[in-house]
Motif scaffolding. Structure first.
Motif, PDB file in Angstrom:
ATOM      1  N   LYS A  53       0.833  -1.200   0.000  1.00 42.07           N
ATOM      2  CA  LYS A  53       0.000   0.000   0.000  1.00 42.07           C
ATOM      3  C   LYS A  53       0.869   1.251   0.000  1.00 42.07           C
ATOM      4  O   LYS A  53       0.557   2.238  -0.687  1.00 42.07           O
ATOM      5  CB  LYS A  53      -0.933   0.001   1.206  1.00 42.07           C
ATOM      6  CG  LYS A  53      -1.898   1.166   1.212  1.00 42.07           C
ATOM      7  CD  LYS A  53      -2.945   0.958   2.268  1.00 42.07           C
ATOM      8  CE  LYS A  53      -3.904   2.092   2.461  1.00 42.07           C
ATOM      9  NZ  LYS A  53      -4.198   2.932   1.371  1.00 42.07           N
ATOM     10  N   ALA A  54       1.966   1.231   0.736  1.00 41.31           N
ATOM     11  CA  ALA A  54       2.865   2.381   0.757  1.00 41.31           C
ATOM     12  C   ALA A  54       3.476   2.610  -0.621  1.00 41.31           C
ATOM     13  O   ALA A  54       3.625   3.754  -1.068  1.00 41.31           O
ATOM     14  CB  ALA A  54       3.959   2.165   1.800  1.00 41.31           C
ATOM     15  N   LYS A  55       3.817   1.531  -1.303  1.00 41.70           N
ATOM     16  CA  LYS A  55       4.380   1.635  -2.651  1.00 41.70           C
ATOM     17  C   LYS A  55       3.352   2.229  -3.615  1.00 41.70           C
ATOM     18  O   LYS A  55       3.663   3.117  -4.415  1.00 41.70           O
ATOM     19  CB  LYS A  55       4.821   0.248  -3.120  1.00 41.70           C
ATOM     20  CG  LYS A  55       5.262   0.161  -4.538  1.00 41.70           C
ATOM     21  CD  LYS A  55       6.670   0.620  -4.719  1.00 41.70           C
ATOM     22  CE  LYS A  55       7.103   0.353  -6.148  1.00 41.70           C
ATOM     23  NZ  LYS A  55       8.437   0.771  -6.398  1.00 41.70           N
ATOM     24  N   VAL A 115       3.696   5.773  -5.666  1.00 48.61           N
ATOM     25  CA  VAL A 115       3.574   5.851  -7.126  1.00 48.61           C
ATOM     26  C   VAL A 115       2.453   6.814  -7.514  1.00 48.61           C
ATOM     27  O   VAL A 115       2.612   7.649  -8.415  1.00 48.61           O
ATOM     28  CB  VAL A 115       3.343   4.452  -7.726  1.00 48.61           C
ATOM     29  CG1 VAL A 115       2.971   4.537  -9.190  1.00 48.61           C
ATOM     30  CG2 VAL A 115       4.578   3.588  -7.542  1.00 48.61           C
ATOM     31  N   ALA A 116       1.327   6.734  -6.829  1.00 50.25           N
ATOM     32  CA  ALA A 116       0.204   7.625  -7.125  1.00 50.25           C
ATOM     33  C   ALA A 116       0.575   9.079  -6.868  1.00 50.25           C
ATOM     34  O   ALA A 116       0.235   9.964  -7.661  1.00 50.25           O
ATOM     35  CB  ALA A 116      -1.008   7.232  -6.291  1.00 50.25           C
ATOM     36  N   TYR A 170       1.828  14.569  -8.840  1.00 49.22           N
ATOM     37  CA  TYR A 170       2.559  15.819  -8.688  1.00 49.22           C
ATOM     38  C   TYR A 170       3.729  15.982  -9.649  1.00 49.22           C
ATOM     39  O   TYR A 170       4.399  17.010  -9.638  1.00 49.22           O
ATOM     40  CB  TYR A 170       3.058  15.957  -7.248  1.00 49.22           C
ATOM     41  CG  TYR A 170       1.927  16.104  -6.264  1.00 49.22           C
ATOM     42  CD1 TYR A 170       1.096  17.218  -6.294  1.00 49.22           C
ATOM     43  CD2 TYR A 170       1.662  15.108  -5.344  1.00 49.22           C
ATOM     44  CE1 TYR A 170       0.038  17.354  -5.409  1.00 49.22           C
ATOM     45  CE2 TYR A 170       0.610  15.231  -4.453  1.00 49.22           C
ATOM     46  CZ  TYR A 170      -0.185  16.353  -4.487  1.00 49.22           C
ATOM     47  OH  TYR A 170      -1.227  16.480  -3.611  1.00 49.22           O
ATOM     48  N   SER A 171       3.991  15.004 -10.487  1.00 55.83           N
ATOM     49  CA  SER A 171       5.093  15.163 -11.439  1.00 55.83           C
ATOM     50  C   SER A 171       4.617  15.959 -12.642  1.00 55.83           C
ATOM     51  O   SER A 171       3.434  15.979 -12.976  1.00 55.83           O
ATOM     52  CB  SER A 171       5.609  13.800 -11.891  1.00 55.83           C
ATOM     53  OG  SER A 171       4.643  13.153 -12.684  1.00 55.83           O
TER      54      SER A 171
END
Length: 61
Positions: free
Chosen positions: A7-9, A13-14, A19-20
């Motif tokens: 879930k942290a990964k 990624v999200a 924000y990229s």
């Protein structure tokens, strides 16, 4: 158990995607939208028309 790391990964990624700000290739985008690229084959004109189904679909029109 063991879902915390996955879930942290996914969250990381999200967040990176949200924000990229990737560089946009406007010239390539213009070529794609303008149709100056390679023409895609037309699905309907690839081969002979199968007339067996034409009469069956007339009632729908």
């Amino acid at each position: 158990m063991g879902r915390g790391r996955a879930k942290a990964k996914q969250t990381k990624v999200a967040r990176d995607l949200k924000y990229s700000s990737p560089q946009t290739d406007f010239q390539r985008l213009q070529q794609e939208l303008g149709g100056s690229g390679s023409p895609e084959p037309d699905i309907l004109s690839d081969g002979p028309v199968d007339d067996r189904w034409v009469d069956d679909d007339d009632w729908r029109r």
